[in-house]
Design a protein around this motif. Structure first.
Motif, PDB file in Angstrom:
ATOM      1  N   ALA A  36       2.873  18.391 -32.168  1.00 40.72           N
ATOM      2  CA  ALA A  36       3.814  18.678 -31.084  1.00 40.72           C
ATOM      3  C   ALA A  36       4.278  20.139 -31.136  1.00 40.72           C
ATOM      4  CB  ALA A  36       5.015  17.738 -31.160  1.00 40.72           C
ATOM      5  N   GLU A  37       4.486  20.674 -32.323  1.00 46.52           N
ATOM      6  CA  GLU A  37       4.869  22.084 -32.461  1.00 46.52           C
ATOM      7  C   GLU A  37       3.738  22.996 -31.974  1.00 46.52           C
ATOM      8  OE1 GLU A  37       7.907  21.973 -36.282  1.00 46.52           O
ATOM      9  OE2 GLU A  37       5.749  22.125 -36.651  1.00 46.52           O
ATOM     10  N   ARG A  38       2.510  22.654 -32.286  1.00 46.51           N
ATOM     11  CA  ARG A  38       1.357  23.446 -31.829  1.00 46.51           C
ATOM     12  C   ARG A  38       1.304  23.456 -30.307  1.00 46.51           C
ATOM     13  NH1 ARG A  38      -3.261  22.260 -29.803  1.00 46.51           N
ATOM     14  NH2 ARG A  38      -3.075  20.042 -30.219  1.00 46.51           N
ATOM     15  N   ARG A  39       1.474  22.302 -29.699  1.00 47.31           N
ATOM     16  CA  ARG A  39       1.458  22.211 -28.241  1.00 47.31           C
ATOM     17  C   ARG A  39       2.612  23.007 -27.622  1.00 47.31           C
ATOM     18  NH1 ARG A  39      -1.772  17.745 -26.522  1.00 47.31           N
ATOM     19  NH2 ARG A  39      -2.549  16.541 -28.298  1.00 47.31           N
ATOM     20  N   TYR A  40       3.784  22.927 -28.231  1.00 42.86           N
ATOM     21  CA  TYR A  40       4.953  23.656 -27.751  1.00 42.86           C
ATOM     22  C   TYR A  40       4.697  25.171 -27.829  1.00 42.86           C
ATOM     23  CZ  TYR A  40       9.848  25.071 -27.294  1.00 42.86           C
ATOM     24  OH  TYR A  40      11.017  25.652 -26.876  1.00 42.86           O
ATOM     25  N   THR A  41       4.115  25.608 -28.926  1.00 44.55           N
ATOM     26  CA  THR A  41       3.802  27.028 -29.106  1.00 44.55           C
ATOM     27  C   THR A  41       2.868  27.526 -28.010  1.00 44.55           C
ATOM     28  OG1 THR A  41       4.141  26.899 -31.497  1.00 44.55           O
ATOM     29  CG2 THR A  41       2.785  28.725 -30.690  1.00 44.55           C
ATOM     30  N   LEU A  42       1.884  26.726 -27.628  1.00 45.52           N
ATOM     31  CA  LEU A  42       0.948  27.128 -26.579  1.00 45.52           C
ATOM     32  C   LEU A  42       1.635  27.277 -25.221  1.00 45.52           C
ATOM     33  CD1 LEU A  42      -2.154  24.935 -27.496  1.00 45.52           C
ATOM     34  CD2 LEU A  42      -1.922  27.426 -27.722  1.00 45.52           C
ATOM     35  N   ARG A  43       2.595  26.430 -24.928  1.00 45.63           N
ATOM     36  CA  ARG A  43       3.262  26.493 -23.619  1.00 45.63           C
ATOM     37  C   ARG A  43       4.444  27.457 -23.601  1.00 45.63           C
ATOM     38  NH1 ARG A  43       5.922  21.997 -19.517  1.00 45.63           N
ATOM     39  NH2 ARG A  43       5.848  23.440 -17.766  1.00 45.63           N
ATOM     40  N   TYR A  44       5.193  27.498 -24.677  1.00 45.04           N
ATOM     41  CA  TYR A  44       6.425  28.289 -24.697  1.00 45.04           C
ATOM     42  C   TYR A  44       6.326  29.443 -25.707  1.00 45.04           C
ATOM     43  CZ  TYR A  44       8.292  24.365 -22.034  1.00 45.04           C
ATOM     44  OH  TYR A  44       8.501  23.410 -21.088  1.00 45.04           O
ATOM     45  N   ARG A  45       6.654  29.170 -26.928  1.00 45.97           N
ATOM     46  CA  ARG A  45       6.586  30.121 -28.044  1.00 45.97           C
ATOM     47  C   ARG A  45       6.730  29.307 -29.320  1.00 45.97           C
ATOM     48  NH1 ARG A  45      11.985  30.226 -29.433  1.00 45.97           N
ATOM     49  NH2 ARG A  45      13.447  30.218 -27.726  1.00 45.97           N
ATOM     50  N   ALA A  46       6.500  29.936 -30.459  1.00 40.99           N
ATOM     51  CA  ALA A  46       6.635  29.212 -31.726  1.00 40.99           C
ATOM     52  C   ALA A  46       8.087  28.760 -31.889  1.00 40.99           C
ATOM     53  CB  ALA A  46       6.212  30.093 -32.887  1.00 40.99           C
ATOM     54  N   PRO A  47       8.303  27.473 -32.160  1.00 40.78           N
ATOM     55  CA  PRO A  47       9.675  26.999 -32.350  1.00 40.78           C
ATOM     56  C   PRO A  47      10.232  27.476 -33.688  1.00 40.78           C
ATOM     57  CG  PRO A  47       8.146  25.226 -32.780  1.00 40.78           C
ATOM     58  CD  PRO A  47       7.332  26.390 -32.304  1.00 40.78           C
ATOM     59  N   ARG A  48      11.536  27.542 -33.768  1.00 47.44           N
ATOM     60  CA  ARG A  48      12.168  27.927 -35.037  1.00 47.44           C
ATOM     61  C   ARG A  48      11.866  26.860 -36.086  1.00 47.44           C
ATOM     62  NH1 ARG A  48      16.522  24.733 -35.863  1.00 47.44           N
ATOM     63  NH2 ARG A  48      17.448  23.742 -34.045  1.00 47.44           N
ATOM     64  N   VAL A  49      11.946  27.235 -37.313  1.00 44.02           N
ATOM     65  CA  VAL A  49      11.730  26.282 -38.401  1.00 44.02           C
ATOM     66  C   VAL A  49      12.855  25.253 -38.374  1.00 44.02           C
ATOM     67  CG1 VAL A  49      11.620  26.022 -40.906  1.00 44.02           C
ATOM     68  CG2 VAL A  49      10.533  27.983 -39.806  1.00 44.02           C
ATOM     69  N   ASN A  50      12.484  23.973 -38.481  1.00 47.19           N
ATOM     70  CA  ASN A  50      13.473  22.902 -38.447  1.00 47.19           C
ATOM     71  C   ASN A  50      12.950  21.732 -39.273  1.00 47.19           C
ATOM     72  OD1 ASN A  50      15.231  20.830 -37.930  1.00 47.19           O
ATOM     73  ND2 ASN A  50      15.086  20.951 -35.706  1.00 47.19           N
ATOM     74  N   PRO A  51      13.409  21.589 -40.502  1.00 51.20           N
ATOM     75  CA  PRO A  51      12.926  20.487 -41.353  1.00 51.20           C
ATOM     76  C   PRO A  51      13.316  19.100 -40.843  1.00 51.20           C
ATOM     77  CG  PRO A  51      14.698  21.691 -42.443  1.00 51.20           C
ATOM     78  CD  PRO A  51      14.365  22.446 -41.183  1.00 51.20           C
ATOM     79  N   ASP A  52      14.266  19.027 -39.907  1.00 53.20           N
ATOM     80  CA  ASP A  52      14.696  17.739 -39.348  1.00 53.20           C
ATOM     81  C   ASP A  52      14.044  17.454 -38.001  1.00 53.20           C
ATOM     82  OD1 ASP A  52      16.417  17.081 -41.456  1.00 53.20           O
ATOM     83  OD2 ASP A  52      17.998  18.349 -40.615  1.00 53.20           O
ATOM     84  N   ARG A  53      12.960  18.174 -37.684  1.00 54.17           N
ATOM     85  CA  ARG A  53      12.318  18.031 -36.371  1.00 54.17           C
ATOM     86  C   ARG A  53      11.620  16.682 -36.255  1.00 54.17           C
ATOM     87  NH1 ARG A  53      10.105  22.996 -35.240  1.00 54.17           N
ATOM     88  NH2 ARG A  53      12.032  23.355 -34.125  1.00 54.17           N
ATOM     89  N   VAL A  54      11.735  16.094 -35.072  1.00 56.02           N
ATOM     90  CA  VAL A  54      11.027  14.875 -34.677  1.00 56.02           C
ATOM     91  C   VAL A  54      10.462  15.110 -33.285  1.00 56.02           C
ATOM     92  CG1 VAL A  54      12.413  13.296 -36.098  1.00 56.02           C
ATOM     93  CG2 VAL A  54      13.132  13.833 -33.745  1.00 56.02           C
ATOM     94  N   VAL A  55       9.674  14.157 -32.822  1.00 56.58           N
ATOM     95  CA  VAL A  55       9.050  14.267 -31.516  1.00 56.58           C
ATOM     96  C   VAL A  55       9.446  13.064 -30.671  1.00 56.58           C
ATOM     97  CG1 VAL A  55       6.856  14.457 -30.273  1.00 56.58           C
ATOM     98  CG2 VAL A  55       7.065  15.410 -32.585  1.00 56.58           C
ATOM     99  N   ILE A  56       9.930  13.335 -29.487  1.00 58.22           N
ATOM    100  CA  ILE A  56      10.121  12.273 -28.501  1.00 58.22           C
ATOM    101  C   ILE A  56       8.820  12.234 -27.709  1.00 58.22           C
ATOM    102  CG2 ILE A  56      11.378  11.523 -26.446  1.00 58.22           C
ATOM    103  CD1 ILE A  56      13.860  12.932 -27.655  1.00 58.22           C
ATOM    104  N   GLU A  57       8.144  11.122 -27.808  1.00 61.12           N
ATOM    105  CA  GLU A  57       6.838  10.961 -27.156  1.00 61.12           C
ATOM    106  C   GLU A  57       6.981   9.966 -26.015  1.00 61.12           C
ATOM    107  OE1 GLU A  57       3.063  10.652 -29.558  1.00 61.12           O
ATOM    108  OE2 GLU A  57       3.122   8.659 -28.657  1.00 61.12           O
ATOM    109  N   ILE A  58       6.629  10.413 -24.821  1.00 63.06           N
ATOM    110  CA  ILE A  58       6.770   9.575 -23.626  1.00 63.06           C
ATOM    111  C   ILE A  58       5.390   9.203 -23.112  1.00 63.06           C
ATOM    112  CG2 ILE A  58       7.660   9.436 -21.266  1.00 63.06           C
ATOM    113  CD1 ILE A  58       9.641  11.722 -22.152  1.00 63.06           C
ATOM    114  N   GLN A  59       5.105   7.902 -23.082  1.00 67.46           N
ATOM    115  CA  GLN A  59       3.866   7.426 -22.461  1.00 67.46           C
ATOM    116  C   GLN A  59       4.148   7.331 -20.969  1.00 67.46           C
ATOM    117  OE1 GLN A  59       0.589   6.552 -23.897  1.00 67.46           O
ATOM    118  NE2 GLN A  59       0.382   7.027 -21.736  1.00 67.46           N
TER     119      GLN A  59
END
Length: 138
Positions: A107-130
């Motif tokens: 999800a971070e890789r995909r975000y980087t491609l669309r926006y920019r590299a996200p800040r480091v966040n050890p508590d990061r999770v992904v909300i995934e919507i089907q």
């Protein structure tokens, strides 16, 4: 445009739709509180048209992540929307929380491609919507 199905063919919506979801736009995520009212927040969203999955990265302790986690494996109703002038698109579906290192890194890789590299966040999770429904004018 209105598409509704268990898993709509997003790739079949054309190059304009695909391009719109790859352009850099701020989006909103809408989830539902326990009292039935909407919780709407600005987010960055990535879309995999091939699998009809939209992803939002966030912190585990955020209210949006807690709302989705509380729904359990069945998922929570959710929608993401973006607007650019007269062009707009809303993706509706069921949201679940993903937290494995592989899912977060993807999800971070995909975000980087669309926006920019996200800040480091050890508590990061992904909300995934089907995605199950698409509305819009793209």
């Amino acid at each position: 445009m209105l598409v509704g199905a268990t898993r709509p063919d997003l790739a079949g919506l054309g190059e304009g739709f695909d391009a719109f979801w790859h352009e850099r736009h701020l989006c909103t995520l809408t989830t539902v509180r326990s009292d039935g009212t909407p919780h709407v927040v600005p987010v960055g969203v990535t879309l995999d048209a091939g699998t009809a999955i939209a992803r939002v990265i966030t912190s585990r302790g955020s209210y949006k992540a807690r709302l989705v986690a509380a729904a359990g494996p069945a998922g929570a109703p959710a929608a993401v929307c973006q607007v650019d002038g007269r062009r707009w698109s809303t993706l509706e579906g069921r949201a679940v929380l993903r937290d494995t290192p592989e899912e977060v890194a993807d999800a971070e890789r995909r975000y980087t491609l669309r926006y920019r590299a996200p800040r480091v966040n050890p508590d990061r999770v992904v909300i995934e919507i089907q995605v199950t429904r698409v509305l819009g004018n793209v």
